[in-house]
Design a protein around this motif. Structure first.
Motif, short mmCIF file in Angstrom:
data_model
loop_
_atom_site.label_atom_id
_atom_site.label_comp_id
_atom_site.label_asym_id
_atom_site.label_seq_id
_atom_site.Cartn_x
_atom_site.Cartn_y
_atom_site.Cartn_z
N GLU A 20 0.82 -1.22 0.00
CA GLU A 20 0.00 0.00 0.00
C GLU A 20 0.85 1.26 0.00
O GLU A 20 0.36 2.37 0.24
N SER A 53 0.72 3.99 2.82
CA SER A 53 -0.46 4.83 3.07
C SER A 53 -1.23 4.29 4.27
O SER A 53 -1.82 3.19 4.20
N THR A 54 -1.27 5.06 5.36
CA THR A 54 -2.00 4.61 6.54
C THR A 54 -3.49 4.50 6.26
O THR A 54 -4.17 3.62 6.82
N ARG A 55 -4.02 5.37 5.42
CA ARG A 55 -5.45 5.31 5.10
C ARG A 55 -5.79 4.01 4.38
O ARG A 55 -6.76 3.32 4.75
N ARG A 56 -5.00 3.67 3.36
CA ARG A 56 -5.29 2.45 2.60
C ARG A 56 -5.07 1.20 3.44
O ARG A 56 -5.81 0.23 3.32
N SER A 78 -5.46 1.03 6.68
CA SER A 78 -6.59 1.00 7.60
C SER A 78 -7.84 0.44 6.92
O SER A 78 -8.55 -0.42 7.48
N GLU A 79 -8.10 0.87 5.68
CA GLU A 79 -9.28 0.41 4.95
C GLU A 79 -9.15 -1.07 4.57
O GLU A 79 -10.13 -1.82 4.62
N ARG A 80 -7.96 -1.46 4.20
CA ARG A 80 -7.74 -2.84 3.77
C ARG A 80 -7.89 -3.82 4.93
O ARG A 80 -8.46 -4.91 4.77
N PHE A 103 -9.38 -3.10 7.89
CA PHE A 103 -10.53 -2.75 8.73
C PHE A 103 -10.10 -2.47 10.18
O PHE A 103 -10.70 -2.98 11.14
N HIS A 149 -8.44 0.78 12.89
CA HIS A 149 -8.36 2.23 13.06
C HIS A 149 -6.98 2.72 12.64
O HIS A 149 -5.97 2.02 12.75
N ARG A 150 -6.93 3.95 12.16
CA ARG A 150 -5.66 4.54 11.73
C ARG A 150 -4.65 4.58 12.87
O ARG A 150 -3.45 4.38 12.65
#
Length: 389
Positions: A334, A337-340, A342-344, A346, A348-349
């Protein structure tokens, strides 16, 4: 498998005379179809013979020429024209087109019955279904027994339209699932490659479709190979709802003894694409750092490199039942990317940031440093290669 050449050289087809496209006798024959209307050409399949009496065609000859051209575009094996009351003679324009495109055209006099032709063709196909064609034998020996058959292979390749000193490469296609059969995709793949390449040899070996291609015989040189593969992938995904095959291409080589190397390279691409679930890895020259690592002879050196980087993470995961090794892979996939991440996963950031900080502590490295990311990435590449050797 039966070919046009075997029809010409055999004694089963006294009713047929090859009048054009003599350089296309390498084409395989897998079926036969009677077509009396331009509208019906859509039902023809690659490698079929097409027969017409012209009963529903106009008498000016343009309709026959159009029918022949449409049949050629469908990648059929050849065209049989039953001359008689509806087609007295084969127009010169049809002969010229066939010779220009190496498309076999047969003449069959009116006194022969199409029913007899169909019966003979079905018998011919059944008799040759199990045997390897000359093309398949040549490609098999080129890949697996070249030294013992070098002169024979050189001569046969020249006869098959692959002159010496050409740059040749191998494309391999197989299924992702070992229980699935590549045969179900053969027509689709072959049709795409017939559009791409003027000539190729094909071999089925251990659930792999193997194609020998010539760099000088690419019909669409301005279209990237990757686009051809993606079109195949998209059609299969649309048909199945999922993608079940992987295609890999080795480098081009001038020396025939190195074509086996191209075959091995194509298998390496497939292996790496499966390993990383990366459908966008197509060619050996695109595998990047893998190529360098696989060329290193000192296995101890590369093993120690990977262990120096990842060893502490593995040790900590084993003691504390954590997943920092796998998390590090995802971090690289990723691109940090902390956002991606986190989304991948599931999560929390803040959990992502905590895990990254823990990994930095264990490795004593700064993960924001590009050099650190490179070292970590190479360590995983080494691990993957060692695990699948």
């Amino acid at each position: 498998m039966g070919t046009i050449r075997k029809i010409v050289e055999g004694v089963q087809f006294p009713m047929l005379t090859l009048v054009a496209g003599h350089n296309g006798t390498y084409r395989r024959v897998t079926g036969i179809n009677v077509v009396e209307s331009i509208d019906l050409i859509m039902f023809c399949r690659p490698n079929e013979l097409v027969v017409t009496t012209g009963i529903n065609l106009s008498s000016d000859g343009d309709s026959l020429e159009q029918l022949v051209k449409l049949a050629f575009s469908k990648k059929v094996a050849g065209f049989i024209i039953n001359t008689g009351p509806y087609i007295p003679n084969i127009p010169d324009s049809v002969i010229s087109f066939a010779n220009e495109h190496d498309f076999p055209i047969f003449l069959m006099p009116w006194n022969y019955r199409i029913a007899d032709l169909l019966k003979t063709t079905f018998q011919f196909i059944a008799n040759h279904h199990q045997e390897l064609s000359i093309e398949e034998k040549v490609l098999y020996n080129l890949l697996f027994h070249y030294k013992q058959n070098a002169n024979y292979i050189k001569d046969q390749l020249t006869l098959l339209g692959f002159p010496q000193s050409r740059e040749l490469a191998i494309i391999s296609c197989t299924t992702n699932n070992v229980q699935a059969n590549i045969d179900r995709y053969e027509v689709m793949i072959q049709f795409a490659f017939q559009n791409r390449y003027k000539r190729f040899l094909k071999l089925k070996h251990k659930n792999h479709l193997i194609f020998l291609i010539d760099k000088a015989q690419i019909n669409t040189p301005n279209t990237p190979f990757s686009k051809i593969v993606e079109e195949i992938y998209d059609k299969i995904t649309q048909k199945n709802g999922y993608l079940d095959i992987i295609i890999g291409k080795g480098n081009f080589h001038k020396e025939l003894e190195n074509v086996r190397k191209s075959y091995d390279e194509s298998l390496t691409v497939i292996q790496l694409a499966k390993l990383h679930n990366n459908r966008f890895l197509y060619k050996y020259k695109e595998i990047g750092a893998y190529k360098i690592i696989m060329a290193v002879q000192n296995q101890t050196l590369i093993k120690s490199y990977s262990q120096d980087i990842l060893g502490q993470l593995y040790h900590y995961d084993e003691l504390h039942n954590t997943d920092y090794v796998q998390f590090s892979r995802i971090f690289l996939e990723e691109n940090g990317s902390t956002r991606r991440i986190s989304e991948r996963l599931f999560i929390h950031r803040n959990t992502v940031l905590y895990k990254l900080k823990k990994i930095e502590t264990l490795l004593d490295m700064d993960l924001s440093n590009p050099f650190t990311k490179t070292n970590l990435y190479i360590a995983f590449l080494i691990e993957d290669i060692l695990a699948h050797q």
